[in-house]
Design a protein around this motif. Structure first.
Motif: not given
Length: 273
Positions: A207, A216, A219, A240
């Motif tokens: 990240d 987002t 992932w 997450p």
């Protein structure tokens, strides 16, 4: 496909690595099923990268027990390296910013030709014994065609799995890495790793420098790879929901130095593996 990826289970108890100047990480426990998405979470300097490299057989553990795909570490380090692959890891497996996407893909395929010794694997097809006749040049031509077709198939499969659309890049296949966005670079690194169809994929700094939207998407990419059967280890600052989480703690000061120093030594060692 018979040789399609299938994940490697990862289990560890009291796992640790100590370098010449201190602990990189220690007291780590892991229980991950094949095809799991494992987030290695913790602050910078807490040994996340070193843990990643040790679990993929690039660094030698110094305490605890660990098995990757049924292979014990450190006894089977070489075997673990053969079933695992690295995505982007700073100072170990970074992409060359001056090379194009096509050049990186070609280089990875050539590396597979050199190091993939499995029967019938990519770029390892040989002419059949009955072809060893005066017709050998034609048979060898077929063999080259088969190798090329296998290379294209595996490369296309890896690009699709990583969500790399060459047509959308600024200069297509001839786009240089330095001209890629951070998320595109991550996708390319994952695609290159998947060319070898590993059972375990390790990605560092998942990240880092990503917007919320790109994080987002990153992932989502790794979840897709895991859902496809490959176990994924991903270093991050914040995991997450829906991932198996392994946490490393902040640096511990030891008589020999700090965790950060131990990690620096370990990365130098890993670069030689």
């Amino acid at each position: 496909m018979e040789d399609s990826p299938y994940g490697a289970a990862v289990t560890a108890e009291g796992f640790g690595h100590r370098g010449p100047r201190g602990w990189a990480f220690r007291s780590v426990d892991i229980a991950a099923e094949p095809g799991a998405l494992v987030a290695v979470e913790g602050p910078s300097g807490s040994g996340r990268t070193s843990l990643l490299l040790t679990l993929t057989g690039r660094m030698r553990p110094t305490e605890g027990r660990c098995e990757v795909g049924g292979l014990q570490l450190p006894r089977r380090m070489a075997a673990v390296r053969r079933i695992s692959a690295l995505g982007p890891v700073p100072d170990v497996s970074e992409l060359d910013p001056a090379l194009t996407v096509a050049e990186h893909l070609r280089e990875r395929v050539l590396l597979r030709r050199r190091f993939d010794g499995s029967p019938g694997a990519l770029l390892r097809l040989r002419p059949r014994p009955h072809a060893m006749t005066h017709a050998m040049p034609r048979s060898l031509s077929w063999s080259r065609a088969e190798r090329s077709a296998a290379a294209r198939s595996r490369t296309d499969e890896a690009l699709e799995a990583a969500g790399v659309d060459l047509a959308t890049l600024p200069k297509g296949r001839h786009t240089r890495v330095r001209d890629l966005e951070r998320l595109e670079t991550l996708r390319l690194s994952v695609a290159l790793a998947l060319i070898g169809r590993p059972r375990l994929l390790a990605v560092d700094d998942t990240d880092l420098k990503l917007s919320d939207t790109d994080r987002t998407e990153a992932w989502k990419l790794l979840r897709s790879v895991a859902d496809g059967g490959t176990t994924v280890l991903a270093v991050c600052s914040q995991a997450p929901e829906g991932t198996t989480v392994v946490r490393t703690t902040s640096a511990r000061t030891t008589a020999g130095g700090t965790t950060e120093e131990g990690t620096a030594d370990a990365l130098a060692e890993a670069g030689r593996v």
